[in-house]
Design a protein around this motif. Sequence first.
Motif, PDB file in Angstrom:
ATOM      1  N   VAL A  65      11.432  67.663  30.968  1.00 25.41           N
ATOM      2  CA  VAL A  65      10.894  67.746  29.611  1.00 25.41           C
ATOM      3  C   VAL A  65      11.426  66.575  28.792  1.00 25.41           C
ATOM      4  CG1 VAL A  65      10.742  69.207  27.544  1.00 25.41           C
ATOM      5  CG2 VAL A  65      10.830  70.269  29.802  1.00 25.41           C
ATOM      6  N   ALA A  66      10.511  65.868  28.141  1.00 24.77           N
ATOM      7  CA  ALA A  66      10.900  64.760  27.267  1.00 24.77           C
ATOM      8  C   ALA A  66      11.627  65.323  26.046  1.00 24.77           C
ATOM      9  CB  ALA A  66       9.664  63.977  26.834  1.00 24.77           C
ATOM     10  N   GLU A  67      12.419  64.482  25.377  1.00 22.81           N
ATOM     11  CA  GLU A  67      13.147  64.949  24.194  1.00 22.81           C
ATOM     12  C   GLU A  67      12.207  65.442  23.111  1.00 22.81           C
ATOM     13  OE1 GLU A  67      16.760  63.502  22.874  1.00 22.81           O
ATOM     14  OE2 GLU A  67      17.122  62.261  24.638  1.00 22.81           O
ATOM     15  N   SER A  68      10.965  64.944  23.109  1.00 15.74           N
ATOM     16  CA  SER A  68       9.959  65.392  22.136  1.00 15.74           C
ATOM     17  C   SER A  68       9.494  66.806  22.420  1.00 15.74           C
ATOM     18  CB  SER A  68       8.747  64.454  22.171  1.00 15.74           C
ATOM     19  OG  SER A  68       8.084  64.574  23.417  1.00 15.74           O
ATOM     20  N   GLY A  69       9.808  67.324  23.610  1.00 20.38           N
ATOM     21  CA  GLY A  69       9.385  68.660  24.006  1.00 20.38           C
ATOM     22  C   GLY A  69       8.207  68.657  24.962  1.00 20.38           C
ATOM     23  N   LEU A  70       7.613  67.485  25.203  1.00 21.54           N
ATOM     24  CA  LEU A  70       6.477  67.383  26.107  1.00 21.54           C
ATOM     25  C   LEU A  70       6.924  67.709  27.529  1.00 21.54           C
ATOM     26  CD1 LEU A  70       3.500  66.526  26.603  1.00 21.54           C
ATOM     27  CD2 LEU A  70       4.379  64.230  27.019  1.00 21.54           C
ATOM     28  N   ILE A  71       6.226  68.645  28.160  1.00 21.94           N
ATOM     29  CA  ILE A  71       6.548  69.042  29.532  1.00 21.94           C
ATOM     30  C   ILE A  71       5.906  68.028  30.476  1.00 21.94           C
ATOM     31  CG2 ILE A  71       6.406  70.854  31.266  1.00 21.94           C
ATOM     32  CD1 ILE A  71       5.990  72.821  28.867  1.00 21.94           C
ATOM     33  N   LEU A  72       6.729  67.279  31.192  1.00 17.91           N
ATOM     34  CA  LEU A  72       6.237  66.219  32.072  1.00 17.91           C
ATOM     35  C   LEU A  72       5.924  66.713  33.472  1.00 17.91           C
ATOM     36  CD1 LEU A  72       8.742  63.441  30.976  1.00 17.91           C
ATOM     37  CD2 LEU A  72       6.396  63.791  30.175  1.00 17.91           C
ATOM     38  N   GLY A  73       6.559  67.798  33.874  1.00 16.96           N
ATOM     39  CA  GLY A  73       6.311  68.311  35.211  1.00 16.96           C
ATOM     40  C   GLY A  73       7.506  69.059  35.750  1.00 16.96           C
ATOM     41  N   MET A  74       7.543  69.132  37.060  1.00 17.13           N
ATOM     42  CA  MET A  74       8.561  69.904  37.742  1.00 17.13           C
ATOM     43  C   MET A  74       9.173  69.062  38.841  1.00 17.13           C
ATOM     44  SD  MET A  74       9.413  73.029  37.290  1.00 17.13           S
ATOM     45  CE  MET A  74       9.867  74.516  38.073  1.00 17.13           C
ATOM     46  N   VAL A  75      10.468  69.114  38.970  1.00 17.87           N
ATOM     47  CA  VAL A  75      11.146  68.429  40.061  1.00 17.87           C
ATOM     48  C   VAL A  75      11.733  69.497  40.980  1.00 17.87           C
ATOM     49  CG1 VAL A  75      13.353  68.189  38.846  1.00 17.87           C
ATOM     50  CG2 VAL A  75      12.789  66.613  40.659  1.00 17.87           C
ATOM     51  N   THR A  76      11.566  69.282  42.281  1.00 17.51           N
ATOM     52  CA  THR A  76      12.142  70.223  43.241  1.00 17.51           C
ATOM     53  C   THR A  76      13.178  69.490  44.088  1.00 17.51           C
ATOM     54  OG1 THR A  76      10.534  69.811  45.003  1.00 17.51           O
ATOM     55  CG2 THR A  76       9.967  71.503  43.373  1.00 17.51           C
ATOM     56  N   LEU A  77      14.147  70.235  44.531  1.00 11.47           N
ATOM     57  CA  LEU A  77      15.199  69.672  45.361  1.00 11.47           C
ATOM     58  C   LEU A  77      14.618  69.113  46.650  1.00 11.47           C
ATOM     59  CD1 LEU A  77      18.252  69.263  45.494  1.00 11.47           C
ATOM     60  CD2 LEU A  77      18.447  71.519  46.506  1.00 11.47           C
ATOM     61  N   LYS A  97       9.961  59.796  38.913  1.00 13.62           N
ATOM     62  CA  LYS A  97       9.301  59.208  40.078  1.00 13.62           C
ATOM     63  C   LYS A  97       8.969  60.268  41.133  1.00 13.62           C
ATOM     64  CE  LYS A  97       9.232  55.184  42.961  1.00 13.62           C
ATOM     65  NZ  LYS A  97       9.754  53.850  43.174  1.00 13.62           N
ATOM     66  N   VAL A  98       9.684  61.385  41.124  1.00 15.75           N
ATOM     67  CA  VAL A  98       9.467  62.445  42.116  1.00 15.75           C
ATOM     68  C   VAL A  98       9.032  63.763  41.457  1.00 15.75           C
ATOM     69  CG1 VAL A  98      11.048  61.428  43.797  1.00 15.75           C
ATOM     70  CG2 VAL A  98      11.919  63.079  42.126  1.00 15.75           C
ATOM     71  N   THR A  99       8.571  63.678  40.220  1.00 19.73           N
ATOM     72  CA  THR A  99       8.179  64.866  39.463  1.00 19.73           C
ATOM     73  C   THR A  99       6.734  65.249  39.767  1.00 19.73           C
ATOM     74  OG1 THR A  99       9.719  64.321  37.685  1.00 19.73           O
ATOM     75  CG2 THR A  99       7.914  65.801  37.136  1.00 19.73           C
ATOM     76  N   TYR A 100       6.510  66.537  40.029  1.00 17.82           N
ATOM     77  CA  TYR A 100       5.142  67.053  40.169  1.00 17.82           C
ATOM     78  C   TYR A 100       4.546  67.160  38.773  1.00 17.82           C
ATOM     79  CZ  TYR A 100       6.146  68.715  44.929  1.00 17.82           C
ATOM     80  OH  TYR A 100       6.462  68.802  46.256  1.00 17.82           O
ATOM     81  N   ASP A 101       3.439  66.455  38.552  1.00 13.51           N
ATOM     82  CA  ASP A 101       2.828  66.557  37.225  1.00 13.51           C
ATOM     83  C   ASP A 101       1.643  67.527  37.215  1.00 13.51           C
ATOM     84  OD1 ASP A 101       1.054  65.017  38.641  1.00 13.51           O
ATOM     85  OD2 ASP A 101       1.058  63.334  37.256  1.00 13.51           O
ATOM     86  N   GLN A 102       1.367  68.136  38.345  1.00 15.87           N
ATOM     87  CA  GLN A 102       0.345  69.179  38.432  1.00 15.87           C
ATOM     88  C   GLN A 102       1.082  70.518  38.476  1.00 15.87           C
ATOM     89  OE1 GLN A 102      -3.123  68.684  38.626  1.00 15.87           O
ATOM     90  NE2 GLN A 102      -2.594  66.592  38.093  1.00 15.87           N
ATOM     91  N   PHE A 103       0.967  71.268  37.403  1.00 13.49           N
ATOM     92  CA  PHE A 103       1.646  72.558  37.353  1.00 13.49           C
ATOM     93  C   PHE A 103       0.862  73.491  36.444  1.00 13.49           C
ATOM     94  CE2 PHE A 103       3.394  69.751  34.173  1.00 13.49           C
ATOM     95  CZ  PHE A 103       3.378  70.510  33.017  1.00 13.49           C
ATOM     96  N   SER A 104       1.101  74.762  36.606  1.00 19.92           N
ATOM     97  CA  SER A 104       0.439  75.766  35.776  1.00 19.92           C
ATOM     98  C   SER A 104       1.420  76.296  34.748  1.00 19.92           C
ATOM     99  CB  SER A 104      -0.064  76.920  36.642  1.00 19.92           C
ATOM    100  OG  SER A 104      -1.085  76.475  37.498  1.00 19.92           O
ATOM    101  N   LYS A 105       0.898  76.551  33.561  1.00 19.78           N
ATOM    102  CA  LYS A 105       1.696  77.140  32.494  1.00 19.78           C
ATOM    103  C   LYS A 105       1.165  78.540  32.209  1.00 19.78           C
ATOM    104  CE  LYS A 105       0.899  73.486  29.815  1.00 19.78           C
ATOM    105  NZ  LYS A 105       0.896  72.585  28.658  1.00 19.78           N
ATOM    106  N   ILE A 106       2.057  79.393  31.785  1.00 20.58           N
ATOM    107  CA  ILE A 106       1.673  80.745  31.393  1.00 20.58           C
ATOM    108  C   ILE A 106       2.512  81.128  30.181  1.00 20.58           C
ATOM    109  CG2 ILE A 106       3.297  81.917  32.951  1.00 20.58           C
ATOM    110  CD1 ILE A 106       0.843  83.934  33.402  1.00 20.58           C
ATOM    111  N   GLY A 107       1.929  81.895  29.277  1.00 16.23           N
ATOM    112  CA  GLY A 107       2.636  82.302  28.069  1.00 16.23           C
ATOM    113  C   GLY A 107       3.343  83.629  28.243  1.00 16.23           C
ATOM    114  N   LEU A 108       4.295  83.880  27.355  1.00 19.06           N
ATOM    115  CA  LEU A 108       5.042  85.139  27.386  1.00 19.06           C
ATOM    116  C   LEU A 108       4.142  86.344  27.156  1.00 19.06           C
ATOM    117  CD1 LEU A 108       8.171  84.092  25.306  1.00 19.06           C
ATOM    118  CD2 LEU A 108       8.120  84.675  27.728  1.00 19.06           C
TER     119      LEU A 108
END
Length: 165
Positions: A65-77, A97-108
């Motif tokens: 997540v960028a400091e602005s709050g923008l969700i850039l993606g997910m990194v996995t080990l 460089k290794v972040t998945y930028d295709q991800f699904s979001k869901i709300g509470l």
Amino acid sequence: SKFVNDKWMIKNGFLNDVQEHKPWWWSIKVQKLNLSAPLILLPEVSCQKAIEILQEKGYDQAPVVAESGLILGMVTLSNTLTSVLAGNAEFSDPVTKVTYDQFSKIGLEDSLGKLSCILENNHFAIVVHEQMQFSGNGSSFMKQMVFGVVTATDLLTFVSRNDKK
């Protein structure tokens, strides 16, 4: 095609729950999963540091997540290690460089039924909460905050612990 696929329509918010015989948990809200706060990485974290942090804290993945709050993606080990070992990334490269930028979001407030549909095709979903923010000039905008990361294991654990036989 996607426009006649009910699961795709539910996952993308075009249809409400259409399953005829819904399990007891189908309409329960995601917030009932009682997720722990996620570990979040900033985009400038190096691949080496990301590996160290994930291993030290016992996580398999973390949102970037960028400091602005923008969700850039997910990194996995596993993806980070695989990319570095294959020579596609260096330990010194930023984790983006290794972040998945295709991800699904869901709300509470979304249902576990919707989550179930998402998890049929994805390993995880990022749980977000939207809040309204105001700037100094009075203008407002919606900002998404990462509330957690949910996997099929989380859903299965909830269902098995609360099974209504």
